[in-house]
Structure formats: structure tokens, C-alpha cells
Design a protein around this motif. Sequence first.
Motif, PDB file in Angstrom:
ATOM      1  N   GLU A  64       0.814  -1.216   0.000  1.00 16.71           N
ATOM      2  CA  GLU A  64       0.000   0.000   0.000  1.00 16.71           C
ATOM      3  C   GLU A  64       0.844   1.261   0.000  1.00 16.71           C
ATOM      4  OE1 GLU A  64      -3.219   0.021   2.816  1.00 16.71           O
ATOM      5  OE2 GLU A  64      -3.420  -2.159   2.720  1.00 16.71           O
ATOM      6  N   THR A  65       2.131   1.146   0.304  1.00 14.35           N
ATOM      7  CA  THR A  65       3.017   2.310   0.304  1.00 14.35           C
ATOM      8  C   THR A  65       3.504   2.661  -1.090  1.00 14.35           C
ATOM      9  OG1 THR A  65       4.803   0.771   0.856  1.00 14.35           O
ATOM     10  CG2 THR A  65       3.802   2.001   2.680  1.00 14.35           C
ATOM     11  N   LEU A  66       3.252   1.812  -2.066  1.00 13.32           N
ATOM     12  CA  LEU A  66       3.602   2.091  -3.457  1.00 13.32           C
ATOM     13  C   LEU A  66       2.332   2.422  -4.236  1.00 13.32           C
ATOM     14  CD1 LEU A  66       6.177  -0.776  -4.180  1.00 13.32           C
ATOM     15  CD2 LEU A  66       6.647   1.600  -3.559  1.00 13.32           C
ATOM     16  N   PRO A  67       2.451   3.230  -5.285  1.00 16.21           N
ATOM     17  CA  PRO A  67       1.265   3.665  -6.027  1.00 16.21           C
ATOM     18  C   PRO A  67       0.879   2.724  -7.172  1.00 16.21           C
ATOM     19  CG  PRO A  67       3.172   4.816  -6.854  1.00 16.21           C
ATOM     20  CD  PRO A  67       3.673   3.935  -5.734  1.00 16.21           C
ATOM     21  N   LEU A  68       1.302   1.463  -7.103  1.00 14.09           N
ATOM     22  CA  LEU A  68       1.177   0.596  -8.270  1.00 14.09           C
ATOM     23  C   LEU A  68      -0.253   0.154  -8.559  1.00 14.09           C
ATOM     24  CD1 LEU A  68       4.466  -1.475  -7.942  1.00 14.09           C
ATOM     25  CD2 LEU A  68       3.968   0.513  -9.393  1.00 14.09           C
ATOM     26  N   TYR A  69      -1.150   0.175  -7.574  1.00  9.07           N
ATOM     27  CA  TYR A  69      -2.544  -0.134  -7.877  1.00  9.07           C
ATOM     28  C   TYR A  69      -3.161   0.966  -8.740  1.00  9.07           C
ATOM     29  CZ  TYR A  69      -3.760  -4.486  -5.482  1.00  9.07           C
ATOM     30  OH  TYR A  69      -3.888  -5.811  -5.144  1.00  9.07           O
ATOM     31  N   ASP A  70      -2.669   2.186  -8.596  1.00  9.61           N
ATOM     32  CA  ASP A  70      -3.116   3.271  -9.487  1.00  9.61           C
ATOM     33  C   ASP A  70      -2.445   3.149 -10.851  1.00  9.61           C
ATOM     34  OD1 ASP A  70      -4.756   4.410  -7.527  1.00  9.61           O
ATOM     35  OD2 ASP A  70      -3.105   5.609  -6.727  1.00  9.61           O
ATOM     36  N   VAL A  71      -1.149   2.846 -10.851  1.00  6.60           N
ATOM     37  CA  VAL A  71      -0.417   2.720 -12.112  1.00  6.60           C
ATOM     38  C   VAL A  71      -0.995   1.597 -12.964  1.00  6.60           C
ATOM     39  CG1 VAL A  71       1.822   2.156 -13.145  1.00  6.60           C
ATOM     40  CG2 VAL A  71       1.699   3.673 -11.159  1.00  6.60           C
ATOM     41  N   PHE A  72      -1.329   0.459 -12.334  1.00 12.86           N
ATOM     42  CA  PHE A  72      -1.842  -0.704 -13.059  1.00 12.86           C
ATOM     43  C   PHE A  72      -3.347  -0.870 -12.891  1.00 12.86           C
ATOM     44  CE2 PHE A  72       2.649  -1.735 -12.398  1.00 12.86           C
ATOM     45  CZ  PHE A  72       3.009  -2.173 -13.659  1.00 12.86           C
ATOM     46  N   ALA A  73      -4.054   0.191 -12.624  1.00 14.56           N
ATOM     47  CA  ALA A  73      -5.492   0.108 -12.401  1.00 14.56           C
ATOM     48  C   ALA A  73      -6.185  -0.646 -13.533  1.00 14.56           C
ATOM     49  CB  ALA A  73      -6.088   1.510 -12.276  1.00 14.56           C
ATOM     50  N   GLY A  74      -6.897  -1.719 -13.160  1.00 13.43           N
ATOM     51  CA  GLY A  74      -7.575  -2.542 -14.152  1.00 13.43           C
ATOM     52  C   GLY A  74      -6.699  -3.610 -14.751  1.00 13.43           C
TER      53      GLY A  74
END
Length: 296
Positions: free
Chosen positions: A263-273
Motif C-alpha cells: 500500500e506504500t507504493l502507487p502501483l494499484y493506481d499505475v496498473f489500475a484494471g
Amino acid sequence: MDLTILYRGPLASCDYDCPYCPFAKRRDTPGRLRADRAALERFTGWAAGPARTGDRLSVLFTPWGEGLVRSWYRRALVELSHQPHVERVAIQTNLSCRTDWLAEADPATVALWCTYHPGQTPYERFLAKVRDLADRGVRHSVGIVGLPGNLAHARRLRAELPGHVYLWVNAAEGHTYTDEEAAAWTALDPLFPYSRHPHRSAGLPCRTGESVVSVDGDGTVRRCHFVRTELGNLYDGSYRAALAPRPCPLSVCDCHIGYVHLETLPLYDVFAGGVLERIPAAPEPTPLTLSRRPAP
């Protein structure tokens, strides 16, 4: 319940002999293959069963070996892709198998995470299969290990892949990159800095163990592939009571299928979907897209 499952059964054989892989050219015994098939069919039955209709599932198959050369993995992806409660079903693959079976899958749900291994397959054969995936409308990413000898291959891939296909680069295990070397790889994959260094994770919040779990062939549930503590069993439902937010117990996390969930990295936003199949939300991710830099 929304749940992402990383499934890894007994399969440990591969048709390639990459020098950096401990499973290269390994052959499973007939008994082990039968066990892997039975375990996968049990898992598929669970995931597709009527008891799951109230859930929303996403599944990533991460076999130690190459799954798609086995008919039961192809059938599992086809079957799960048509389940209305399955949002995504994906697999990591070297793409050595044929691709015509994907005509039976739902292209809105199925996805492939493909790795090109120079020296293991003719380049034109691999590229033709990737182009076939694009023609079929099958979601996919393509990647390569960032070994020095692979740089020219990666540049050729980037030049000849369809423009919308993301080319990812995995930092080679045990290899230290100079800033100049890292810049060359980052020019091909703007997200390479996330792979270059292990991520400090001890005590940090991670989605694994809450909304993401790892499942083995016996149905044992763990928070991820890298933490051996058991949370229960998939098939008796005992894992459900153990799902909860929990910090990472490891000092570092250095594998994409692990640190992508931090959760400290923004990768869920970067790879959203496209978290499971490693496809960024933006067609051509750039470093400027990232809100936070990875910590070495």
C-alpha cells in the motif's frame, strides 16, 4: 467478498532451459502431472461453483513451470473467463504454446503475462504469437529479464510490438545496475525503477492477507507466495476468518507479484484494471505518471 488469488499448484516443469531458472528443462513425473491436473480442476471447480456467485474473484496462475503447454491450464482459463463473478483470470507464460484455444475464452476477462526468453525460441515465432494475441483482442503484457545480453532484444521488441502493448523489464536477480545501465532499461520500461531495487517492506501495510491471497494445490491459503504462515484452507472456508489487514513480516520484497500489493507504493493506481496481467492504465507509462518514487 472481493478476493484476488495467486494460485500455484504442484507443476514444476518447463520446456525452456533458461540458465537463470532452477526449473529449466525440468520434467515432472506422470504422477506429479496427474496431481497437478487434479489440484487445478479442484480449484477451478471451487472458483466456478455456485457458492462463489456472491463473490468477485480475480485469479492469477503463477506456476513454477510452463502451464499453457498443459491442456488443463488452458481449459481452466477458458472456463473461468466465462464466469460472471470472475473479473480477471490471467497466467504467467513463456508463450510457447499455440494461441488458437483463446478463441473459446472471453477476451474481456482472460489475460496473459508473457515473457520473452532470447535463445529459447525464435524471435519471429514469439512476435507472431504476440501479434496474434493483439488481433484476437486478448489482453497481454510482454516482458524480458534485464540481463545485459538482452538489451538489444528488448529494444527490437519495443520497436516491433504493437504500440499499445506494455513492455516490462524485470531486474535480473543478483545483478547490480549502474545508473547508466538502469537508464537504458528505463528508456524501454519507465517502470523499471520499481524492479531495480528490493523494496523495504517490514511493518508496512500490504493488501496480501486481506484482499489478496496465495493458494497452493492442496488449498492451503497464505498471505502471499513469500510468507509461509498459513491462514487456513480454501476448501473448508477456514481462511475467511483470517482475512484482515496486516503488516508485512519480511524485511524486503523484491518480486513484482509481491510488491505490487504494497500500500506504500502507487502501483494499484499505475496498473489500475491490469494489476494481475501487469498492464498499466496509461498506454505508455512515464516516470512523470508516478506519484512516489521507489525506495532503494
